[in-house]
Design a protein around this motif. Structure first.
Motif, mmCIF file in Angstrom:
data_model
loop_
_atom_site.group_PDB
_atom_site.id
_atom_site.type_symbol
_atom_site.label_atom_id
_atom_site.label_comp_id
_atom_site.label_asym_id
_atom_site.label_seq_id
_atom_site.Cartn_x
_atom_site.Cartn_y
_atom_site.Cartn_z
ATOM 1 N N LYS A 27 0.832 -1.223 0.000
ATOM 2 C CA LYS A 27 0.000 0.000 0.000
ATOM 3 C C LYS A 27 0.854 1.256 0.000
ATOM 4 O O LYS A 27 0.426 2.314 -0.444
ATOM 5 C CB LYS A 27 -0.917 0.008 1.235
ATOM 6 N N ILE A 88 19.078 6.094 10.162
ATOM 7 C CA ILE A 88 19.736 5.355 9.085
ATOM 8 C C ILE A 88 20.917 4.542 9.608
ATOM 9 O O ILE A 88 20.964 3.335 9.421
ATOM 10 C CB ILE A 88 20.186 6.258 7.926
ATOM 11 N N PRO A 135 14.889 11.576 -5.466
ATOM 12 C CA PRO A 135 14.040 12.763 -5.479
ATOM 13 C C PRO A 135 14.026 13.551 -4.164
ATOM 14 O O PRO A 135 13.209 14.461 -3.992
ATOM 15 C CB PRO A 135 12.643 12.174 -5.757
HETATM 16 N N1 CO8 Z 1 6.688 7.247 1.808
HETATM 17 C C1 CO8 Z 1 5.451 7.008 2.274
HETATM 18 N N2 CO8 Z 1 4.403 6.697 1.492
HETATM 19 C C2 CO8 Z 1 4.620 6.609 0.171
HETATM 20 C C3 CO8 Z 1 5.889 6.829 -0.395
HETATM 21 C C4 CO8 Z 1 6.951 7.156 0.490
HETATM 22 N N3 CO8 Z 1 8.211 7.353 0.061
HETATM 23 N N4 CO8 Z 1 5.796 6.689 -1.735
HETATM 24 C C5 CO8 Z 1 4.525 6.372 -2.001
HETATM 25 N N5 CO8 Z 1 3.808 6.322 -0.866
HETATM 26 C C6 CO8 Z 1 2.381 6.035 -0.712
HETATM 27 C C7 CO8 Z 1 1.535 7.216 -1.152
HETATM 28 O O1 CO8 Z 1 1.430 8.164 -0.107
HETATM 29 C C8 CO8 Z 1 0.238 6.529 -1.474
HETATM 30 O O2 CO8 Z 1 -0.453 6.269 -0.264
HETATM 31 P P1 CO8 Z 1 -2.054 6.544 -0.181
HETATM 32 O O3 CO8 Z 1 -2.640 5.575 -1.183
HETATM 33 O O4 CO8 Z 1 -2.378 6.202 1.236
HETATM 34 O O5 CO8 Z 1 -2.250 7.966 -0.566
HETATM 35 C C9 CO8 Z 1 0.672 5.191 -2.038
HETATM 36 O O6 CO8 Z 1 2.017 4.989 -1.602
HETATM 37 C C10 CO8 Z 1 0.668 5.171 -3.558
HETATM 38 O O7 CO8 Z 1 1.418 6.272 -4.006
HETATM 39 P P2 CO8 Z 1 0.895 7.295 -5.134
HETATM 40 O O8 CO8 Z 1 -0.591 7.401 -5.056
HETATM 41 O O9 CO8 Z 1 1.670 8.561 -4.987
HETATM 42 O O10 CO8 Z 1 1.301 6.501 -6.450
HETATM 43 P P3 CO8 Z 1 1.677 7.129 -7.878
HETATM 44 O O11 CO8 Z 1 1.782 5.966 -8.800
HETATM 45 O O12 CO8 Z 1 0.749 8.226 -8.227
HETATM 46 O O13 CO8 Z 1 3.140 7.785 -7.667
HETATM 47 C C11 CO8 Z 1 5.420 7.834 -6.900
HETATM 48 C C12 CO8 Z 1 4.219 6.965 -7.364
HETATM 49 C C13 CO8 Z 1 5.924 8.690 -8.054
HETATM 50 C C14 CO8 Z 1 6.515 6.859 -6.464
HETATM 51 C C15 CO8 Z 1 4.976 8.743 -5.729
HETATM 52 O O14 CO8 Z 1 4.318 7.934 -4.758
HETATM 53 C C16 CO8 Z 1 6.122 9.435 -5.032
HETATM 54 O O15 CO8 Z 1 6.613 10.418 -5.541
HETATM 55 N N6 CO8 Z 1 6.526 8.929 -3.847
HETATM 56 C C17 CO8 Z 1 7.550 9.556 -3.050
HETATM 57 C C18 CO8 Z 1 8.915 9.303 -3.634
HETATM 58 C C19 CO8 Z 1 9.976 9.976 -2.808
HETATM 59 O O16 CO8 Z 1 9.978 11.177 -2.613
HETATM 60 N N7 CO8 Z 1 10.918 9.168 -2.282
HETATM 61 C C20 CO8 Z 1 11.995 9.667 -1.464
HETATM 62 C C21 CO8 Z 1 11.599 9.609 -0.025
HETATM 63 S S1 CO8 Z 1 12.810 10.362 1.031
HETATM 64 C C22 CO8 Z 1 14.035 9.212 1.134
HETATM 65 O O17 CO8 Z 1 13.984 8.156 0.578
HETATM 66 C C23 CO8 Z 1 15.184 9.618 1.995
HETATM 67 C C24 CO8 Z 1 16.208 8.543 2.044
HETATM 68 C C25 CO8 Z 1 16.947 8.706 3.304
HETATM 69 C C26 CO8 Z 1 17.644 7.481 3.688
HETATM 70 C C27 CO8 Z 1 16.867 6.241 3.483
HETATM 71 C C28 CO8 Z 1 17.621 5.083 3.965
HETATM 72 C C29 CO8 Z 1 17.406 3.824 3.145
#
Ligand code: CO8
Length: 267
Positions: A27, A88, A135
């Motif tokens: 999810k 981390i 990102p």
């Molecule tokens: N964290 C929490 N929830 C997430 C994340 C995330 N990174 N990515 C997706 N989800 C959730 C969404 O909130 C959504 O939940 P809900 O259905 O309850 O609203 C569900 O997953 C489905 O996501 P989308 O509806 O957004 O799906 P799309 O197909 O429209 O988009 C994307 C997919 C493009 C991947 C989009 O979800 C997105 O941009 N996600 C965030 C990506 C991001 O910014 N990642 C970086 C996070 S910060 C990070 O990783 C820091 C690293 C630090 C160290 C980590 C150590 C390993």
């Protein structure tokens, strides 16, 4: 042991088998949180400790390998909490100490911490659908699990800067051209291909495999002369192993080698 955020399965019918760890928070697109990273670390350590596992594959779902660290979890931190809990460092990098080969089989999103986790594996096999990116800049932060260090080592400075500063994603073919992934395969062949690569590794001599992994990793931690010296010593050490005797005897006798992991007289 039952896991909640990952699944662990074994594949293969040879003496040494492949462990497949599937990230399982569908999810949240397998967003990485402490619970998942604790379970992943524990599964990796368990696989590393037993003789019958020769290789480990980490994979996700068709839609996401992992869409990054769980932003909801990260957002709860201020600096003091991140520092006190050693965010981390405390539990996210167990994979770095794993001595058996770890293959990332990536379909869909591998973003932020997901891309960093894939890069901590020994090599990445990508499905056509794979999308890699760092990102974090769009969230007002920066990569925190080695992305600014491993990405430039894999793809060079210019592309790494482009990815880290704009947060754009790269598709599987761009990732292969840039050297981030070792191969790109159709989505429905991803697990099959990863399992084939893993089975090939499982059939080889365990000492040689472990030593070869250590040597390649040393290339990223040392200068050329020190790295070559490290390799040379381990190369010479191979001549004290049962793998070397079996591998060379089999070649000279024109038969398939039957590698065991250790000298049968040893513990
Ligand atoms: N964290 C929490 N929830 C997430 C994340 C995330 N990174 N990515 C997706 N989800 C959730 C969404 O909130 C959504 O939940 P809900 O259905 O309850 O609203 C569900 O997953 C489905 O996501 P989308 O509806 O957004 O799906 P799309 O197909 O429209 O988009 C994307 C997919 C493009 C991947 C989009 O979800 C997105 O941009 N996600 C965030 C990506 C991001 O910014 N990642 C970086 C996070 S910060 C990070 O990783 C820091 C690293 C630090 C160290 C980590 C150590 C390993």
């Amino acid at each position: 042991m039952p896991y909640e955020t990952i699944q662990l399965a074994e594949h293969g019918d040879t003496a040494r088998r492949t462990a497949v760890i599937t990230l399982n928070r569908p999810k949240q697109l397998n967003a990485l949180n402490d619970a998942l990273m604790d379970e992943l670390g524990s599964a990796l350590r368990a696989c590393d400790a037993v003789d019958h596992i020769g290789c480990i594959v980490i994979t996700g779902s068709e839609k996401a390998f992992a869409a990054g660290a769980d932003v909801a979890m990260l957002a709860q931190h201020d600096f003091a909490a991140a520092y006190e809990r050693d965010l981390i460092t405390r539990n996210w990098e167990t994979i770095r100490g794993i001595r058996k080969p770890v293959i990332a089989a990536v379909a869909g999103f591998a973003l932020g911490g997901g891309c960093e986790l894939a890069m901590m594996c020994d090599f990445i096999i990508a499905a056509e659908s794979a999308r890699f990116g760092q990102p974090e800049i769009r969230l007002g932060i920066l990569p925190g699990a080695g992305g600014t260090q491993r990405l430039p080592r894999a793809v060079g400075k210019s592309k790494a800067m482009d990815m880290v500063l704009t947060g754009r994603m790269m598709d599987a073919h761009e990732a292969e051209r840039a050297g981030l992934v070792s191969r790109v395969v159709p989505d429905d062949k991803l697990i099959e291909t990863a399992l084939e690569a893993a089975a090939t590794i499982c059939a080889l001599g365990g000492n040689a495999v472990m030593a070869a992994k250590e040597c390649v990793n040393r290339a990223f931690e040392s200068g050329l002369s020190d790295g070559v010296m490290f390799e040379r010593r381990l190369f010479q050490a191979m001549f004290g192993t049962a793998d070397q005797i079996e591998g060379m005897s089999a070649f000279l006798e024109k038969r398939k080698p039957a590698f065991g992991r250790r000298n049968p007289d040893a513990l």
